[in-house]
Design an enzyme around this catalytic site. Structure first.
Site, PDB file in Angstrom:
ATOM      1  N   GLU A   1       9.561   1.087   0.059  1.00 23.49           N
ATOM      2  CA  GLU A   1       9.240   1.990  -0.925  1.00 23.49           C
ATOM      3  C   GLU A   1       8.612   1.324  -2.064  1.00 23.49           C
ATOM      4  O   GLU A   1       8.970   1.762  -3.513  1.00 23.49           O
ATOM      5  CB  GLU A   1      10.429   2.735  -1.507  1.00 23.49           C
TER       6      GLU A   1
HETATM    7  C1  LIG Z   1      12.001  -1.217   7.777  1.00 22.78           C
HETATM    8  C2  LIG Z   1      10.871  -0.802   7.163  1.00 22.78           C
HETATM    9  C3  LIG Z   1      10.745   0.411   6.853  1.00 22.78           C
HETATM   10  C4  LIG Z   1       9.363   1.182   6.420  1.00 22.78           C
HETATM   11  N1  LIG Z   1       9.159   2.265   6.233  1.00 22.78           N
HETATM   12  C5  LIG Z   1       7.803   2.758   5.936  1.00 22.78           C
HETATM   13  C6  LIG Z   1       7.592   4.084   6.185  1.00 22.78           C
HETATM   14  O1  LIG Z   1       8.404   4.828   6.342  1.00 22.78           O
HETATM   15  N2  LIG Z   1       6.103   4.123   5.762  1.00 22.78           N
HETATM   16  C7  LIG Z   1       5.547   3.371   5.224  1.00 22.78           C
HETATM   17  O2  LIG Z   1       4.243   3.816   4.883  1.00 22.78           O
HETATM   18  N3  LIG Z   1       5.769   2.016   5.170  1.00 22.78           N
HETATM   19  C8  LIG Z   1       7.033   1.781   5.418  1.00 22.78           C
HETATM   20  N4  LIG Z   1       7.233   0.407   5.344  1.00 22.78           N
HETATM   21  C9  LIG Z   1       6.501  -0.443   4.585  1.00 22.78           C
HETATM   22  C10 LIG Z   1       6.932  -1.221   3.309  1.00 22.78           C
HETATM   23  O3  LIG Z   1       6.752  -0.066   2.375  1.00 22.78           O
HETATM   24  C11 LIG Z   1       6.224  -2.287   2.920  1.00 22.78           C
HETATM   25  O4  LIG Z   1       6.636  -3.392   4.000  1.00 22.78           O
HETATM   26  C12 LIG Z   1       6.443  -2.627   1.403  1.00 22.78           C
HETATM   27  O5  LIG Z   1       5.777  -1.817   0.809  1.00 22.78           O
HETATM   28  C13 LIG Z   1       5.656  -3.997   1.373  1.00 22.78           C
HETATM   29  O6  LIG Z   1       4.435  -4.286   1.927  1.00 22.78           O
HETATM   30  P1  LIG Z   1       4.171  -5.507   2.832  1.00 22.78           P
HETATM   31  O7  LIG Z   1       5.428  -5.617   3.716  1.00 22.78           O
HETATM   32  O8  LIG Z   1       2.886  -5.550   3.160  1.00 22.78           O
HETATM   33  O9  LIG Z   1       4.189  -6.867   1.785  1.00 22.78           O
HETATM   34  P2  LIG Z   1       3.210  -7.459   0.881  1.00 22.78           P
HETATM   35  O10 LIG Z   1       2.558  -6.394   0.059  1.00 22.78           O
HETATM   36  O11 LIG Z   1       2.324  -8.271   1.741  1.00 22.78           O
HETATM   37  O12 LIG Z   1       4.208  -8.266  -0.287  1.00 22.78           O
HETATM   38  C14 LIG Z   1       4.788  -9.554   0.181  1.00 22.78           C
HETATM   39  C15 LIG Z   1       5.227 -10.103  -1.068  1.00 22.78           C
HETATM   40  O13 LIG Z   1       4.265 -10.234  -1.950  1.00 22.78           O
HETATM   41  C16 LIG Z   1       4.673  -9.589  -3.188  1.00 22.78           C
HETATM   42  N5  LIG Z   1       3.567  -8.743  -3.764  1.00 22.78           N
HETATM   43  C17 LIG Z   1       2.527  -8.134  -3.265  1.00 22.78           C
HETATM   44  N6  LIG Z   1       1.434  -7.869  -4.137  1.00 22.78           N
HETATM   45  C18 LIG Z   1       1.988  -8.139  -5.219  1.00 22.78           C
HETATM   46  C19 LIG Z   1       1.233  -7.983  -6.567  1.00 22.78           C
HETATM   47  N7  LIG Z   1       0.390  -7.362  -6.721  1.00 22.78           N
HETATM   48  N8  LIG Z   1       2.222  -8.776  -7.515  1.00 22.78           N
HETATM   49  C20 LIG Z   1       3.293  -9.215  -7.434  1.00 22.78           C
HETATM   50  N9  LIG Z   1       3.913  -9.682  -6.127  1.00 22.78           N
HETATM   51  C21 LIG Z   1       3.185  -8.993  -5.369  1.00 22.78           C
HETATM   52  C22 LIG Z   1       5.722  -8.637  -2.698  1.00 22.78           C
HETATM   53  O14 LIG Z   1       6.386  -7.983  -3.824  1.00 22.78           O
HETATM   54  C23 LIG Z   1       6.154  -9.360  -1.721  1.00 22.78           C
HETATM   55  O15 LIG Z   1       7.413 -10.011  -2.053  1.00 22.78           O
HETATM   56  C24 LIG Z   1       8.657  -0.024   5.975  1.00 22.78           C
HETATM   57  C25 LIG Z   1       8.878  -1.326   6.021  1.00 22.78           C
HETATM   58  C26 LIG Z   1      10.036  -1.825   6.617  1.00 22.78           C
HETATM   59  C27 LIG Z   1      10.304  -3.381   6.854  1.00 22.78           C
END
Ligand SMILES: Cc1cc2nc3c(=O)[nH]c(=O)nc-3n(C[C@H](O)[C@H](O)[C@H](O)COP(=O)(O)OP(=O)(O)OC[C@H]3O[C@@H](n4cnc5c(N)ncnc54)[C@H](O)[C@@H]3O)c2cc1C
Length: 594
Positions: free
Chosen positions: A437
């Site tokens: 989220e």
């Molecule tokens: C169990 C689970 C359930 C989920 N359920 C859903 C769902 O139902 N629907 C859906 O659409 N998604 C879902 N997600 C996805 C989830 O919302 C994303 O994993 C989350 O938003 C983070 O994106 P990412 O994993 O690509 O991490 P990334 O965006 O790659 O981030 C990696 C790290 O970099 C940091 N970061 C990234 N950008 C910035 C920035 N601009 N400034 C500072 N720090 C930054 C982040 O805080 C994080 O620590 C789910 C994920 C999991 C693991």
């Protein structure tokens, strides 16, 4: 599951006094709701959580979920529990009565959400996502889509999902590439979504996926994204589920926690295109999806509260039973609850949990007052407060959830680290809440960038003035409240100092917002929690000795506020001091040197 009688009293106190319930039920939309009705709803929810959801929690963790023949299988106990959940009318507790919802305020539903998460967070995620989808459709869908879907979603007959994430588009949705090709009065959707919670399951006869995708010729970035409703089964003319739509689960993730919540890779349109229907306006999908995301953010925050509460209950029970060590004035070995360090730990767990709860419930009340206000001015005031509170209500309680569930393991000693006691599961399950989220870093950047800087600090400043108004009653309450008063005053001074620092410094230092945001969010969360506990303590002190009052409960409210002022509020000053060092040392190391 431990017992929900104890927190029920705490929850009702929080709703009534810290989520300003009288102002919520004074709104015309909630004229039928009162305190007595709320108490019996929550009592029933507690019974359901304890008796039906909690027993499936451990087995869900052990059995997990899997994909067989293009379909997700879940433990049969979950399907049975879901049927009973719907029979009880729980899916539509706070939904629009026009489509069969019960129309309770969010300030009541949030307490139910806490109990569902506490009992079985894997299960809770399914109706929680449906709630978000219901809200988004109710606000943005055409009348036809509303008539086709809302009643079924509100009754729980169908569930909803949120499909944003793609391998290259996580925090940054601008990188999203799923496509929507116009096809008559609908679109054909294609693309891969990952991490889709409850993306498929056998518990209902249909699933409504809310999917972000790009129409041809849309501008790049977030301005070219539209929102679509993609059903698992296309609807027949009479509204019943018909042919299978071209959307399938490919696999489920193996993950640290929430093992019984299917986290799916979803394939849209591998066989020609999944039929989807536009929700809201073309290229304004992200704004429409934000209705769902903001709802979900508070729902995720309260997962931190629910798992903290459960971890606390189990740790307190264990500490009363487990005997180790000696204590002054006692013969033989004593229950570990006799040791000051264990008491400090348990009180820390309880005070943090109550502070986090009060933040979530207060945010729910702001949403109720903003969304159901009788006049435009008060709608604007409370919407602004709700917007300010949403990133705090998501991130602070989920950070606290990690701390409290880790402490719950610590109280159990080695028994906490082995799986049989169950406390390790709470720790594993809560870990995701600070990631999904919108990660807590993204929440913090939103708080500083959009909620503090955009209005030049006006919303924060109005809230600080309101919190400062507790100073006079705290002063009048005498010496007993001196520590609480002083800690709150210092915390609020720190908020002002840091807000001014950020507002002034952001133009000079382009890295400042991201460098400082997390500390700012933790500072605000800690201080708002302290303000809420102080309010609760004053109310409790005034009730002591009144007919029918519970002395132990009321004394505990005062004690929690004092403990928090002494043991937790100093963290606010530490966050502030770290924030005000700026970004220089954070950015000093070259990328190659990490
Ligand atoms: C169990 C689970 C359930 C989920 N359920 C859903 C769902 O139902 N629907 C859906 O659409 N998604 C879902 N997600 C996805 C989830 O919302 C994303 O994993 C989350 O938003 C983070 O994106 P990412 O994993 O690509 O991490 P990334 O965006 O790659 O981030 C990696 C790290 O970099 C940091 N970061 C990234 N950008 C910035 C920035 N601009 N400034 C500072 N720090 C930054 C982040 O805080 C994080 O620590 C789910 C994920 C999991 C693991």
């Amino acid at each position: 599951m431990a017992d929900y009688r104890a927190p029920l009293k705490q929850m009702l106190f929080t709703i009534e006094h810290l989520a300003d319930f009288k102002d919520v039920v004074a709104l015309p939309d909630f004229s039928a709701v009162d305190g007595e009705m709320t108490a019996s709803v929550l009592e029933e929810a507690g019974r359901f959580a304890t008796g039906v959801l909690a027993p499936a929690n451990w087995l869900g963790d052990q059995q997990g979920v899997r994909v067989v023949d293009d379909a997700v299988q879940v433990p049969p106990e979950f399907t049975a529990a879901y049927a009973r959940f719907c029979e009880g009318g729980w899916p539509g507790i706070a939904s629009n009565p026009e489509f069969g919802g019960q129309g309770f305020p969010k300030a009541v539903a949030i307490a139910c959400d806490e109990m569902w998460a506490s009992a079985n967070v894997s299960f809770a995620l399914c109706p929680e996502l449906s709630q978000g989808a219901i809200l988004a459709l109710d606000r943005h869908a055409t009348e036809e889509l509303k008539q086709q879907y809302l009643e079924k979603l509100i009754s729980g007959q169908w569930t909803g999902t949120m499909c944003l994430t793609e391998p290259q588009a996580g925090s940054d949705l601008a990188a999203l590439t799923s496509k929507a090709q116009p096809h008559g009065d609908r679109c054909l959707i294609s693309g891969r979504k990952i991490f889709i919670t409850w993306g498929d399951h056998p518990m209902t006869e249909n699933i409504a996926h809310l999917v972000l995708a790009r129409l041809p010729d849309s501008p790049p970035g977030t301005k070219g994204i539209s929102l679509f409703l993609v059903p698992k089964y296309r609807l027949n003319a009479d509204g019943t589920p018909g042919e299978r739509n071209d959307v399938f689960p490919v696999s489920v993730e193996h993950k640290l926690g929430i093992h019984a919540s299917p986290t799916c890779v979803m394939a849209f349109g591998d066989n020609g295109g999944a039929e989807g229907f536009l929700v809201g306006k073309v290229n304004e999908g992200l704004a429409a999806m934000f209705t769902m995301m903001n709802y979900m953010r508070l729902g995720v925050g309260v997962q931190g509260v629910g798992l903290s509460e459960r971890s606390y209950q189990q740790a307190a029970d264990f500490a009363r039973e487990r005997k180790q060590g000696r204590a002054p004035g006692a013969k033989g070995s004593v229950p570990i609850i006799r040791h000051p360090d264990i008491r400090r730990t348990l009180l820390l767990m309880r005070a943090l949990t109550q502070a986090a709860r009060s933040i979530c419930y207060y945010t729910a009340c702001c949403l109720d007052r903003g969304n159901h206000a009788a006049d435009a001015e008060s709608a604007a005031t409370w919407q602004a407060r709700a917007e300010l509170m949403t990133p705090i209500g998501k991130a602070w309680p989920t950070e606290i959830g990690q701390e409290v569930t880790a402490l719950g393991i610590q109280v159990h000693g080695g028994m906490g680290y082995v799986e049989e006691t169950g406390v390790a599961q709470f720790y594993r399950d809560v870990r995701i809440a600070s990631i999904y989220e919108g990660t807590n870093a993204i929440q913090a950047i939103d708080l500083v960038g959009r909620k503090l800087l955009r209005d030049g600090g006006a919303a924060v400043s109005a809230f600080v003035s309101e919190m400062r108004a507790q100073d006079a009653p705290l002063a009048n309450a005498g010496e007993d409240f001196a520590a609480v008063r002083q800690a709150l005053a210092r915390g609020l001074d720190e908020v002002v100092l840091c807000s001014t620092y950020l507002i002034g410094g952001e133009k000079r230092d382009p890295e400042l917002v991201s460098a400082a945001a997390f500390n700012y969010l933790m500072l605000l969360g800690t201080v708002i929690g302290g303000w809420q506990l102080a309010r609760g303590a004053l109310i409790a002190a005034a009730q002591i000795g009144t007919p029918g009052s519970d002395r132990v409960f009321l004394d505990t409210q005062v004690l929690l506020a004092k403990f928090y002022a002494e043991q937790v509020m100093p963290r606010a000053l530490a966050h502030g001091a770290a924030l005000r060092t700026g970004s220089a040392s954070i950015m000093a190391l070259s990328v190659d040197n990490f």
